[in-house]
Write a protein that holds these residues in place. Sequence first.
Motif, PDB file in Angstrom:
ATOM      1  N   TRP A   1       0.839  -1.206   0.000  1.00 11.98           N
ATOM      2  CA  TRP A   1       0.000   0.000   0.000  1.00 11.98           C
ATOM      3  C   TRP A   1       0.872   1.253   0.000  1.00 11.98           C
ATOM      4  CZ3 TRP A   1      -5.364   0.235  -0.211  1.00 11.98           C
ATOM      5  CH2 TRP A   1      -6.017  -0.995  -0.159  1.00 11.98           C
ATOM      6  N   VAL A   2       1.906   1.239   0.818  1.00 11.65           N
ATOM      7  CA  VAL A   2       2.812   2.390   0.882  1.00 11.65           C
ATOM      8  C   VAL A   2       3.505   2.578  -0.463  1.00 11.65           C
ATOM      9  CG1 VAL A   2       4.905   3.285   1.994  1.00 11.65           C
ATOM     10  CG2 VAL A   2       3.114   2.203   3.382  1.00 11.65           C
ATOM     11  N   ALA A   3       3.916   1.474  -1.083  1.00 12.82           N
ATOM     12  CA  ALA A   3       4.556   1.547  -2.400  1.00 12.82           C
ATOM     13  C   ALA A   3       3.593   2.102  -3.453  1.00 12.82           C
ATOM     14  CB  ALA A   3       5.064   0.168  -2.820  1.00 12.82           C
TER      15      ALA A   3
ATOM     16  N   ASN B   1       1.671   4.458  -2.901  1.00 19.96           N
ATOM     17  CA  ASN B   1       1.478   5.855  -2.512  1.00 19.96           C
ATOM     18  C   ASN B   1       0.095   6.091  -1.899  1.00 19.96           C
ATOM     19  OD1 ASN B   1       2.554   8.394  -2.132  1.00 19.96           O
ATOM     20  ND2 ASN B   1       1.761   9.189  -4.061  1.00 19.96           N
ATOM     21  N   ILE B   2      -0.340   5.123  -1.087  1.00 22.74           N
ATOM     22  CA  ILE B   2      -1.630   5.221  -0.406  1.00 22.74           C
ATOM     23  C   ILE B   2      -1.357   5.233   1.095  1.00 22.74           C
ATOM     24  CG2 ILE B   2      -3.862   4.117   0.012  1.00 22.74           C
ATOM     25  CD1 ILE B   2      -3.574   2.832  -2.791  1.00 22.74           C
ATOM     26  N   ARG B   3      -1.829   6.287   1.777  1.00 22.32           N
ATOM     27  CA  ARG B   3      -1.656   6.415   3.226  1.00 22.32           C
ATOM     28  C   ARG B   3      -2.745   5.611   3.953  1.00 22.32           C
ATOM     29  NH1 ARG B   3      -1.926  11.850   1.686  1.00 22.32           N
ATOM     30  NH2 ARG B   3      -3.788  12.001   2.978  1.00 22.32           N
TER      31      ARG B   3
ATOM     32  N   ARG C   1      -4.693   0.940  -6.288  1.00 26.36           N
ATOM     33  CA  ARG C   1      -3.420   1.322  -6.921  1.00 26.36           C
ATOM     34  C   ARG C   1      -3.661   1.810  -8.349  1.00 26.36           C
ATOM     35  NH1 ARG C   1       0.281  -3.040  -5.906  1.00 26.36           N
ATOM     36  NH2 ARG C   1      -1.179  -4.223  -7.163  1.00 26.36           N
TER      37      ARG C   1
ATOM     38  N   VAL D   1      -5.345   5.266  -8.215  1.00 30.09           N
ATOM     39  CA  VAL D   1      -4.413   6.310  -7.765  1.00 30.09           C
ATOM     40  C   VAL D   1      -3.472   6.702  -8.901  1.00 30.09           C
ATOM     41  CG1 VAL D   1      -2.447   6.759  -6.215  1.00 30.09           C
ATOM     42  CG2 VAL D   1      -4.554   5.770  -5.305  1.00 30.09           C
ATOM     43  N   LYS D   2      -3.028   5.724  -9.685  1.00 28.96           N
ATOM     44  CA  LYS D   2      -2.163   6.022 -10.838  1.00 28.96           C
ATOM     45  C   LYS D   2      -2.862   6.943 -11.836  1.00 28.96           C
ATOM     46  CE  LYS D   2       0.594   1.804 -10.831  1.00 28.96           C
ATOM     47  NZ  LYS D   2       0.857   0.537 -11.538  1.00 28.96           N
TER      48      LYS D   2
END
Length: 176
Positions: A30-32, A34-36, A54, A57-58
Amino acid sequence: QTWHRVGVRDPLAAAQWSAAGVTPSTVGEWVAANIRSSEAVRWNEFGFDLTAARDAVKKGQTPESVFQQRTATASASASSIGGMARVSRMHGEYKKFLDGGVPHNVLSGYFTANWTDDEALAWAKVGIHAADARVWIRLGMHPSEVNGLSDPITVIEEWWRAGIPFDELSDWLGAG
């Protein structure tokens, strides 16, 4: 301790990750992406897994915007026989929640998360939002035990500051 080993040092973030169904072994993905942790909770509430989140978000999308798109597509397909059956089932569940006295601002979270079983109804009836209910459940609590308490993250922080071990939280809260 497990959360600490994977780099999550903030108790609030650990609770949010847990509420989103993320484990210490999967938090890195999740961190990879870019999701907090706070965003993961929303993705989870809207019914999206890591892959869907993911990808969205992209594309610069939010959980809300993707959910709105999905809802519009589902509404368009409601004219089919299967769609009508789903709409009818959802109407019955919606009525069950309304008849149970669930406030509209609480109701929406359960339907967004597609969590409408009897357990969900019990939490919703006492005014607990779906995301908070998931955290309380992870803490081993029941709806009657948390009625009147502030949100679970605040309670966790207060009890940790008071020195109450995490695994004893539900016992202390249950004892009043």
